[in-house]
Design an enzyme around this catalytic site. Sequence first.
Site, PDB file in Angstrom:
ATOM      1  N   HIS A  84       0.899  -0.997  -0.233  1.00 26.65           N
ATOM      2  CA  HIS A  84      -0.040  -0.044  -0.005  1.00 26.65           C
ATOM      3  C   HIS A  84       0.797   1.356   0.002  1.00 26.65           C
ATOM      4  CE1 HIS A  84      -4.022   1.839   0.505  1.00 26.65           C
ATOM      5  NE2 HIS A  84      -3.084   2.783   1.085  1.00 26.65           N
ATOM      6  N   ASP A 163     -13.910   3.335   7.506  1.00 25.94           N
ATOM      7  CA  ASP A 163     -13.143   3.893   6.702  1.00 25.94           C
ATOM      8  C   ASP A 163     -13.722   4.899   5.590  1.00 25.94           C
ATOM      9  OD1 ASP A 163     -10.235   4.899   6.192  1.00 25.94           O
ATOM     10  OD2 ASP A 163     -10.452   3.557   4.364  1.00 25.94           O
ATOM     11  N   ARG A 170     -12.623  13.117   5.785  1.00 22.27           N
ATOM     12  CA  ARG A 170     -11.312  13.897   5.836  1.00 22.27           C
ATOM     13  C   ARG A 170     -10.822  14.660   4.736  1.00 22.27           C
ATOM     14  NH1 ARG A 170      -8.094   9.017   6.558  1.00 22.27           N
ATOM     15  NH2 ARG A 170      -6.158  10.557   6.553  1.00 22.27           N
ATOM     16  N   SER A 185      -6.347   4.319   8.885  1.00 24.41           N
ATOM     17  CA  SER A 185      -7.286   4.291   7.755  1.00 24.41           C
ATOM     18  C   SER A 185      -6.590   3.115   6.529  1.00 24.41           C
ATOM     19  CB  SER A 185      -7.121   5.671   6.881  1.00 24.41           C
ATOM     20  OG  SER A 185      -7.422   5.291   5.568  1.00 24.41           O
ATOM     21  N   LYS A 189      -8.065  -1.260   6.602  1.00 25.61           N
ATOM     22  CA  LYS A 189      -8.371  -1.978   5.613  1.00 25.61           C
ATOM     23  C   LYS A 189      -7.390  -3.283   5.061  1.00 25.61           C
ATOM     24  CE  LYS A 189      -8.302   1.943   3.332  1.00 25.61           C
ATOM     25  NZ  LYS A 189      -8.234   3.295   2.727  1.00 25.61           N
TER      26      LYS A 189
HETATM   27  N1  URA Z   1      -4.531   6.034   2.021  1.00 28.09           N
HETATM   28  C1  URA Z   1      -5.438   5.634   2.548  1.00 28.09           C
HETATM   29  O1  URA Z   1      -6.165   4.553   2.349  1.00 28.09           O
HETATM   30  N2  URA Z   1      -5.946   6.527   3.691  1.00 28.09           N
HETATM   31  C2  URA Z   1      -5.460   7.765   4.033  1.00 28.09           C
HETATM   32  O2  URA Z   1      -5.823   8.033   4.920  1.00 28.09           O
HETATM   33  C3  URA Z   1      -4.279   8.135   3.185  1.00 28.09           C
HETATM   34  C4  URA Z   1      -3.872   7.184   2.122  1.00 28.09           C
END
Ligand code: URA
Length: 426
Positions: A84, A163, A170, A185, A189
């Site tokens: 990620h 989220d 946000r 966040s 996930k």
């Molecule tokens: N990627 C995400 O999934 N969440 C964030 O808050 C920032 C980048």
Amino acid sequence: MAMDAVSVIRTKRDRGELSDEQIDWVIDAYTRGEVADYQMAALNMAVLLNGMNRREIARWTAAMIASGERMDFSTLSRPTADKHSTGGVGDKITLPLAPLVAACGAAVPQLSGRGLGHTGGTLDKLESIPGWRALLSNEEMLSVLDGTGAVICAAGDGLAPADKKLYALRDVTSTVEAIPLIASSIMSKKIAEGTGSLVLDVKVGTGAFMKTIEDARELASTMVGLGTDHGVKTVALLTDMSTPLGLTAGNALEVRESVEVLAGGGPADVVELTIALAREMLDAAGIKADPAKALADGSAMDVWRRMIAAQGGDPDAALPTAKEQHVVKARSTGVLTRLDAYDIGIAAWRLGAGRARKEDPVQAGAGVELHAKPGDTVREGQPLLTLHTDTPERFDYALQAVAGAYDIDAPGTAFTASPVVLERIA
Ligand code: URA
């Protein structure tokens, strides 16, 4: 114990620690719609200003995971590996990386997002391929993953729904850049997705949410701690985002560049980061294989073609191109010493590659093409950037963003490029 949003907000506003009960309650009540967006926005801002300690972040993340379902990849025969990125400009790495790591023997379930602020989104990029579908059911996702070794798709509605609401809130309340909120966040996930191992690409620099190496280190170690505590083997690379990755920022433009990398070419920084992340993912999944070989011998390209086709896309279709182009020329002769990732990201976004509102469509062909990178010698009048859009009335606004985006210093000026990978945190 009875709870109410006002007292939870007040605790954080007054720099207090939220209790486990307060955190569980507020995440659950917000997901169910009992806590209003304006109350959650106030709490997010209090978190951004006053922070959270490790216990609060761990509990907040666990509450976000508990807001939805958890996926299970235990039926797959291969070990799972995921990565990620915290978000950057020209960051198309997932596109070549997922099929590359799959070609080396891992299963790569890549739940990806759309653009956030000035940063591009993997799903927006792939949707420029005619026919390709981001939305898959859990069964379809497993079947593509099982059949091809990799899948890149949107997270289903059932995965960390807290989220989904928080992310969108946000984005429009200027509370993206809080380390506790970013860490929870991303990790909620990834943990709910059920990957066995995870490599985090934490971007640092003007084009990243973390502008300093200290902040990036803190974000990385927070996420590595969260993953490890949940039994996910987690490693983070801190990587440079002071200049865009590769030579393109924009949806179809980045797909084209990714295909070049899969064909054995492409810009050196994109290839270097793809291989560095692939090595980490394979190592974390316990697989011994050489990703550079899988890139060179075409096996990663084979997985890409099968993965795109399995999601309805035509890997041979021509990619969309923008109707209009505008070339920005170098204003002097010399060494390009700065090409700012944030400014280029804003320009691509203003050209139509990103959204002004959540529901806006993106333009597949819009974006910025770079003809030189920091360290290159350029001549006055030579093309430096090409701006692409379907809506030429956007050029002026994008040109304002690129006006201060670059510096050209006297010919012969010494220049040392920042390394692509700055640090590793495990
Ligand atoms: N990627 C995400 O999934 N969440 C964030 O808050 C920032 C980048």
